[in-house]
Structures are given as C-alpha cells and as structure tokens.
Design a protein around this motif. Structure first.
Motif, mmCIF file in Angstrom:
data_model
loop_
_atom_site.group_PDB
_atom_site.id
_atom_site.type_symbol
_atom_site.label_atom_id
_atom_site.label_comp_id
_atom_site.label_asym_id
_atom_site.label_seq_id
_atom_site.Cartn_x
_atom_site.Cartn_y
_atom_site.Cartn_z
ATOM 1 N N ILE A 119 0.833 -1.204 0.000
ATOM 2 C CA ILE A 119 0.000 0.000 0.000
ATOM 3 C C ILE A 119 0.871 1.258 0.000
ATOM 4 C CG2 ILE A 119 -1.618 1.338 1.418
ATOM 5 C CD1 ILE A 119 -2.775 -1.466 2.279
ATOM 6 N N GLU A 120 1.901 1.251 0.840
ATOM 7 C CA GLU A 120 2.785 2.416 0.956
ATOM 8 C C GLU A 120 3.542 2.697 -0.344
ATOM 9 O OE1 GLU A 120 6.880 3.378 3.375
ATOM 10 O OE2 GLU A 120 5.278 2.318 4.444
ATOM 11 N N ASN A 121 3.921 1.653 -1.052
ATOM 12 C CA ASN A 121 4.767 1.817 -2.236
ATOM 13 C C ASN A 121 4.025 1.716 -3.557
ATOM 14 O OD1 ASN A 121 7.617 2.108 -1.194
ATOM 15 N ND2 ASN A 121 6.845 0.386 -0.004
ATOM 16 N N ARG A 122 2.720 1.565 -3.523
ATOM 17 C CA ARG A 122 1.930 1.458 -4.749
ATOM 18 C C ARG A 122 2.163 2.638 -5.697
ATOM 19 N NH1 ARG A 122 -4.001 0.222 -3.634
ATOM 20 N NH2 ARG A 122 -3.042 -1.684 -2.953
ATOM 21 N N PRO A 123 2.147 3.891 -5.213
ATOM 22 C CA PRO A 123 2.389 5.016 -6.130
ATOM 23 C C PRO A 123 3.783 4.977 -6.766
ATOM 24 C CG PRO A 123 1.393 5.812 -4.092
ATOM 25 C CD PRO A 123 1.754 4.375 -3.871
ATOM 26 N N ALA A 124 4.798 4.635 -5.995
ATOM 27 C CA ALA A 124 6.165 4.573 -6.534
ATOM 28 C C ALA A 124 6.289 3.466 -7.577
ATOM 29 C CB ALA A 124 7.169 4.363 -5.402
ATOM 30 N N ALA A 126 3.806 2.250 -9.415
ATOM 31 C CA ALA A 126 3.056 2.685 -10.602
ATOM 32 C C ALA A 126 3.868 3.687 -11.411
ATOM 33 C CB ALA A 126 1.714 3.287 -10.182
ATOM 34 N N ALA A 127 4.544 4.608 -10.734
ATOM 35 C CA ALA A 127 5.376 5.598 -11.442
ATOM 36 C C ALA A 127 6.539 4.917 -12.146
ATOM 37 C CB ALA A 127 5.885 6.650 -10.459
ATOM 38 N N ALA A 128 7.168 3.959 -11.496
ATOM 39 C CA ALA A 128 8.283 3.232 -12.118
ATOM 40 C C ALA A 128 7.805 2.463 -13.342
ATOM 41 C CB ALA A 128 8.927 2.287 -11.104
ATOM 42 N N ARG A 129 6.632 1.871 -13.264
ATOM 43 C CA ARG A 129 6.077 1.130 -14.406
ATOM 44 C C ARG A 129 5.803 2.075 -15.575
ATOM 45 N NH1 ARG A 129 1.838 -2.874 -11.231
ATOM 46 N NH2 ARG A 129 3.409 -4.365 -10.525
ATOM 47 N N ARG A 130 5.205 3.228 -15.262
ATOM 48 C CA ARG A 130 4.934 4.205 -16.333
ATOM 49 C C ARG A 130 6.227 4.658 -16.988
ATOM 50 N NH1 ARG A 130 1.206 5.938 -12.606
ATOM 51 N NH2 ARG A 130 2.608 7.572 -11.859
ATOM 52 N N ALA A 131 7.249 4.942 -16.188
ATOM 53 C CA ALA A 131 8.538 5.384 -16.729
ATOM 54 C C ALA A 131 9.161 4.295 -17.591
ATOM 55 C CB ALA A 131 9.482 5.771 -15.592
ATOM 56 N N TRP A 132 9.094 3.067 -17.131
ATOM 57 C CA TRP A 132 9.656 1.956 -17.897
ATOM 58 C C TRP A 132 8.888 1.778 -19.201
ATOM 59 C CZ3 TRP A 132 8.330 -2.742 -19.977
ATOM 60 C CH2 TRP A 132 9.383 -3.597 -20.297
ATOM 61 N N ASP A 133 7.553 1.808 -19.116
ATOM 62 C CA ASP A 133 6.726 1.654 -20.317
ATOM 63 C C ASP A 133 6.994 2.773 -21.310
ATOM 64 O OD1 ASP A 133 5.623 -0.581 -19.134
ATOM 65 O OD2 ASP A 133 3.722 0.398 -18.622
ATOM 66 N N ASP A 134 7.134 4.022 -20.819
ATOM 67 C CA ASP A 134 7.412 5.156 -21.701
ATOM 68 C C ASP A 134 8.773 5.014 -22.365
ATOM 69 O OD1 ASP A 134 4.973 6.198 -21.006
ATOM 70 O OD2 ASP A 134 5.799 7.688 -19.596
ATOM 71 N N ALA A 135 9.769 4.555 -21.616
ATOM 72 C CA ALA A 135 11.125 4.401 -22.163
ATOM 73 C C ALA A 135 11.191 3.245 -23.139
ATOM 74 C CB ALA A 135 12.126 4.188 -21.032
ATOM 75 N N ASP A 136 10.462 2.188 -22.843
ATOM 76 C CA ASP A 136 10.484 1.000 -23.695
ATOM 77 C C ASP A 136 9.561 1.138 -24.894
ATOM 78 O OD1 ASP A 136 11.408 -1.716 -24.138
ATOM 79 O OD2 ASP A 136 9.364 -2.334 -23.637
ATOM 80 N N GLY A 137 8.559 1.985 -24.756
ATOM 81 C CA GLY A 137 7.646 2.196 -25.873
ATOM 82 C C GLY A 137 6.430 1.291 -25.894
ATOM 83 N N ALA A 138 6.408 0.294 -25.031
ATOM 84 C CA ALA A 138 5.250 -0.605 -25.015
ATOM 85 C C ALA A 138 5.122 -1.236 -23.630
ATOM 86 C CB ALA A 138 5.411 -1.710 -26.058
ATOM 87 N N ALA A 139 3.926 -1.368 -23.208
ATOM 88 C CA ALA A 139 3.679 -2.030 -21.923
ATOM 89 C C ALA A 139 3.849 -3.543 -22.103
ATOM 90 C CB ALA A 139 2.264 -1.720 -21.459
#
Length: 143
Positions: A119-124, A126-139
């Motif tokens: 619960i405490e780290n869910r936002p972090a 999610a942000a890391a996943r978005r950054a990775w997806d943006d850098a990689d170009g695909a989820a």
C-alpha cells in the motif's frame, strides 16, 4: 600508500538475505514461497487472522471470485502445511470451521507487513512502471 595499493577500497559484499548450504536445498524457501505466492493463500490467511470462519463465510469474504473447488484446495494445502486447522462438527448438515493454527498466526505479522509495504509503495511502483513503459515504448503483455 603501499605498493600495489590503488587508493580505492572495495567495500565488502553485502550479506546474502538467505544463506543455504547448497543451491539445491534452498533452505525450504521455495516451499514457503510456493504456498504464499499462489493466488489465494494470503487472502485466506488474512481472513482467518480475524477469527474462525465457516467455509461459505470465508468464500464470501475473499475479494475476487474464488471457486468452491479452489478454496477447498487452498484450505487443504494450508492445512497440510500446518497453517490452518479444520474442525468438523457432527451435525446435520455437517458444520465445518476453519481457523489459523499457532504457526499460521505467527505468519500474520509478515503478511500484514507485506500488505502495508504494498500500500505504501503502490504510487512509486506505478510511477516506475509508467517510466519503464514510456522508455520501452510498449507495456508488457498482461497475463
């Protein structure tokens, strides 16, 4: 400086989290992770941490849709591992209750810590996943 000294000191390697005598024995960690890493065991442990439950009561209280068969299998596995006890009363129809054993109760603080961390780290995360997806170009594909 002594001969051969470069002025750079290598720090000692970190202590391993799990120390096993051989890679094959895994110190029993695989068994525990297999049980707690399945889809339903943690939910059952969390529900039983607050008290004894009958089968249908337990099934209704678990988030998501757990089938009767899957709940039965999960309870049997947890009972086999000594985490859950089953009490059957000689009534018609038969009444069966499930609760945590002492060993099962000893696990609840770890499950709570994992849930709190999640619960405490869910936002972090999610942000890391978005950054990775943006850098990689695909989820990554969904399971």
């Amino acid at each position: 400086m002594s001969v051969g000294h470069t002025g750079v000191t290598n720090p000692a390697p970190p202590e391993p989290v799990i120390v096993c005598s051989t890679p094959q024995d895994e110190c029993g960690v695989r068994d525990v992770l297999d049980r707690l890493g399945d889809t339903w065991s943690v939910y059952v442990i969390v529900e039983l941490a607050s008290g004894i439950r009958r089968f249908n009561e337990l099934q209704r209280s678990i988030p998501g849709t757990i089938s009767q068969r899957m709940l039965t299998l999960t309870l049997r596995r947890l009972e086999r591992d000594g985490l859950v006890h089953r009490t059957e009363y000689p009534t018609v129809p038969a009444r069966v209750e499930y609760g945590l054993t002492e060993l099962g109760h000893s696990l609840t603080h770890l499950v709570r810590a994992l849930a709190d961390w999640s619960i405490e780290n869910r936002p972090a995360i999610a942000a890391a996943r978005r950054a990775w997806d943006d850098a990689d170009g695909a989820a990554p594909p969904r399971p």
